[in-house]
Design a protein around this motif. Structure first.
Motif, PDB file in Angstrom:
ATOM      1  N   ARG A  97       0.824  -1.212   0.000  1.00 13.62           N
ATOM      2  CA  ARG A  97       0.000   0.000   0.000  1.00 13.62           C
ATOM      3  C   ARG A  97       0.860   1.263   0.000  1.00 13.62           C
ATOM      4  O   ARG A  97       1.806   1.374   0.764  1.00 13.62           O
ATOM      5  CB  ARG A  97      -0.907   0.007   1.221  1.00 13.62           C
ATOM      6  N   ASP A  98       0.468   2.237  -0.848  1.00  9.91           N
ATOM      7  CA  ASP A  98       1.110   3.557  -0.867  1.00  9.91           C
ATOM      8  C   ASP A  98       0.032   4.621  -0.911  1.00  9.91           C
ATOM      9  O   ASP A  98      -0.882   4.554  -1.742  1.00  9.91           O
ATOM     10  CB  ASP A  98       2.031   3.714  -2.081  1.00  9.91           C
ATOM     11  N   ARG A 100      -0.748   8.377  -1.788  1.00  7.10           N
ATOM     12  CA  ARG A 100      -0.150   9.424  -2.609  1.00  7.10           C
ATOM     13  C   ARG A 100      -1.073  10.635  -2.712  1.00  7.10           C
ATOM     14  O   ARG A 100      -2.266  10.544  -2.441  1.00  7.10           O
ATOM     15  CB  ARG A 100       0.147   8.888  -4.011  1.00  7.10           C
ATOM     16  N   GLU A 107      -0.709   5.101 -15.720  1.00 12.12           N
ATOM     17  CA  GLU A 107      -0.854   3.736 -15.233  1.00 12.12           C
ATOM     18  C   GLU A 107      -2.198   3.554 -14.532  1.00 12.12           C
ATOM     19  O   GLU A 107      -2.877   2.531 -14.719  1.00 12.12           O
ATOM     20  CB  GLU A 107       0.295   3.391 -14.289  1.00 12.12           C
ATOM     21  N   GLN A 108      -2.607   4.528 -13.746  1.00 11.39           N
ATOM     22  CA  GLN A 108      -3.913   4.469 -13.099  1.00 11.39           C
ATOM     23  C   GLN A 108      -5.022   4.428 -14.146  1.00 11.39           C
ATOM     24  O   GLN A 108      -5.973   3.633 -14.034  1.00 11.39           O
ATOM     25  CB  GLN A 108      -4.116   5.678 -12.193  1.00 11.39           C
ATOM     26  N   VAL A 146      -4.749   9.253  -2.958  1.00 13.43           N
ATOM     27  CA  VAL A 146      -4.905   8.114  -3.842  1.00 13.43           C
ATOM     28  C   VAL A 146      -4.152   6.958  -3.199  1.00 13.43           C
ATOM     29  O   VAL A 146      -2.926   7.015  -3.051  1.00 13.43           O
ATOM     30  CB  VAL A 146      -4.350   8.400  -5.250  1.00 13.43           C
ATOM     31  N   GLU A 148      -2.740   3.511  -3.560  1.00 13.53           N
ATOM     32  CA  GLU A 148      -2.355   2.551  -4.588  1.00 13.53           C
ATOM     33  C   GLU A 148      -1.907   1.238  -3.940  1.00 13.53           C
ATOM     34  O   GLU A 148      -1.208   1.239  -2.925  1.00 13.53           O
ATOM     35  CB  GLU A 148      -1.224   3.093  -5.445  1.00 13.53           C
ATOM     36  N   TYR A 149      -2.317   0.137  -4.553  1.00 12.05           N
ATOM     37  CA  TYR A 149      -1.895  -1.189  -4.124  1.00 12.05           C
ATOM     38  C   TYR A 149      -1.115  -1.825  -5.270  1.00 12.05           C
ATOM     39  O   TYR A 149      -1.645  -1.987  -6.381  1.00 12.05           O
ATOM     40  CB  TYR A 149      -3.104  -2.051  -3.762  1.00 12.05           C
ATOM     41  N   THR A 150       0.127  -2.156  -5.021  1.00  7.71           N
ATOM     42  CA  THR A 150       0.984  -2.714  -6.065  1.00  7.71           C
ATOM     43  C   THR A 150       1.449  -4.116  -5.686  1.00  7.71           C
ATOM     44  O   THR A 150       1.587  -4.456  -4.507  1.00  7.71           O
ATOM     45  CB  THR A 150       2.215  -1.833  -6.323  1.00  7.71           C
ATOM     46  N   LEU A 162       0.954  -2.059 -10.684  1.00  2.00           N
ATOM     47  CA  LEU A 162      -0.234  -1.486 -10.078  1.00  2.00           C
ATOM     48  C   LEU A 162      -1.405  -2.469 -10.175  1.00  2.00           C
ATOM     49  O   LEU A 162      -1.762  -2.913 -11.255  1.00  2.00           O
ATOM     50  CB  LEU A 162      -0.592  -0.167 -10.762  1.00  2.00           C
ATOM     51  N   VAL A 165      -6.542   0.635  -6.945  1.00  2.85           N
ATOM     52  CA  VAL A 165      -6.485   2.056  -6.590  1.00  2.85           C
ATOM     53  C   VAL A 165      -7.769   2.433  -5.865  1.00  2.85           C
ATOM     54  O   VAL A 165      -8.854   1.972  -6.239  1.00  2.85           O
ATOM     55  CB  VAL A 165      -6.320   2.950  -7.842  1.00  2.85           C
ATOM     56  N   SER A 180     -13.112   3.157  -6.098  1.00  4.05           N
ATOM     57  CA  SER A 180     -12.006   2.209  -6.168  1.00  4.05           C
ATOM     58  C   SER A 180     -12.127   1.360  -7.428  1.00  4.05           C
ATOM     59  O   SER A 180     -13.226   1.152  -7.958  1.00  4.05           O
ATOM     60  CB  SER A 180     -11.974   1.311  -4.925  1.00  4.05           C
TER      61      SER A 180
END
Length: 284
Positions: A97-98, A100, A107-108, A146, A148-150, A162, A165, A180
């Motif tokens: 998880r990030d 931002r 990419e999103q 935002v 982000e889950y990578t 990615l 989101v 989401s």
């Protein structure tokens, strides 16, 4: 003695259009703009009264002949995952998880388009272009992140990069999941459920009592996943009530159940401009 006046936004009503949840019904929304120095406080206050944010607008369903849509939230302190949800958490534990700043990326957008094409090809957002997507992410006058889950590069048997989101607002009493989306190829992993579970953890980390899920429509297949979470409550008849048994809630579609617009607006409690909530931080 001099007093500050309460915030007095102007409320409007959208024209009726086909309801995306109940066939044959028309939806209508009550809305107001979200701007100015008191935008955060207004958003905090109206979110507690069933409103949701979309860019610079706060809205709430106000259908002329229906009261089926109920704003839903989870009480973090009382939430207990069931066996299936614990399995989902373990299955997706590899995701990183990030948090931002609300800034849209290519990419999103690519993931967003793939998600819509697979899950909501006939929905109202299916025709969104990159500029509209950027507006959805970036046009916010309040504290928004935002999430982000990578998938890390060393994760076996899955595509890396990615994966999911969530556009998330930080309120004074919780986190609000605005929108989401995720890699539809991982639907078997219940990534959507995992995002909610992780937002419960985010709220717990921040010491916030609620996770706002958006609207729930009883008996709607599209909304059924929300009713699977324990400690759920909905905003009904101007108060939050527990959903101990989702089966006891029916979609209220009788034409006499909805108050006139003027009465609905009169019942909205507006915040006082002198009041400010405590600062809440979600690190990037």
């Amino acid at each position: 003695m001099r007093h500050s006046l309460p915030i007095a936004p102007q409320f409007y009503v959208t024209a009726p259009q086909p309801c995306p949840y109940i066939d044959g019904r028309k939806e209508r929304k009550l809305f107001t703009s979200l701007q100015g120095e008191f935008a955060t406080h207004l958003n905090d206050s109206l979110s507690k009264q069933g409103f949701r944010r979309s860019q610079n607008v706060l809205y709430r369903p106000s259908c002329a002949e229906c009261a089926a849509c109920l704003s839903a939230r989870i009480r973090v302190a009382d939430f207990k995952p069931n066996k299936s949800q614990r399995r989902v958490a373990r299955k997706n534990a590899y995701l990183k998880r990030d948090a931002r700043s609300p800034w849209a990326t290519e990419e999103q957008f690519e993931l967003f388009r793939y998600y819509l094409a697979s899950r909501h090809a006939d929905g109202g957002m299916a025709d969104m272009d990159v500029f509209e997507f950027a507006a959805m992410i970036e046009e916010t006058p309040i504290k928004t992140r935002v999430i982000e889950y990578t998938t890390p590069d060393d994760t076996p048997n899955v595509d890396t990069g990615l994966t999911a989101v969530c556009l998330t607002d930080v309120l004074d009493d919780g986190v609000s999941m605005v929108y989401s989306f995720f890699d539809p190829d991982l639907a078997k992993n219940s990534v959507g459920t995992y995002i909610i579970l992780d937002h419960i953890e985010i709220a717990r980390e921040l010491g916030l009592p609620y996770v706002y899920l958006g609207y729930w429509v009883p008996n709607s297949p599209k909304m059924g996943y929300k009713a699977r979470f324990s400690a759920l409550e909905v905003f009904k008849d101007n108060e939050w009530v527990n959903v101990d048994d989702p089966e006891t809630f029916d979609a209220e579609t009788h034409p006499l159940l909805t108050d006139p617009i003027a009465e609905q607006v009169a019942q909205i409690a507006l915040p006082d401009s002198r009041v400010a909530g405590p600062p809440v931080s979600l690190k990037e």
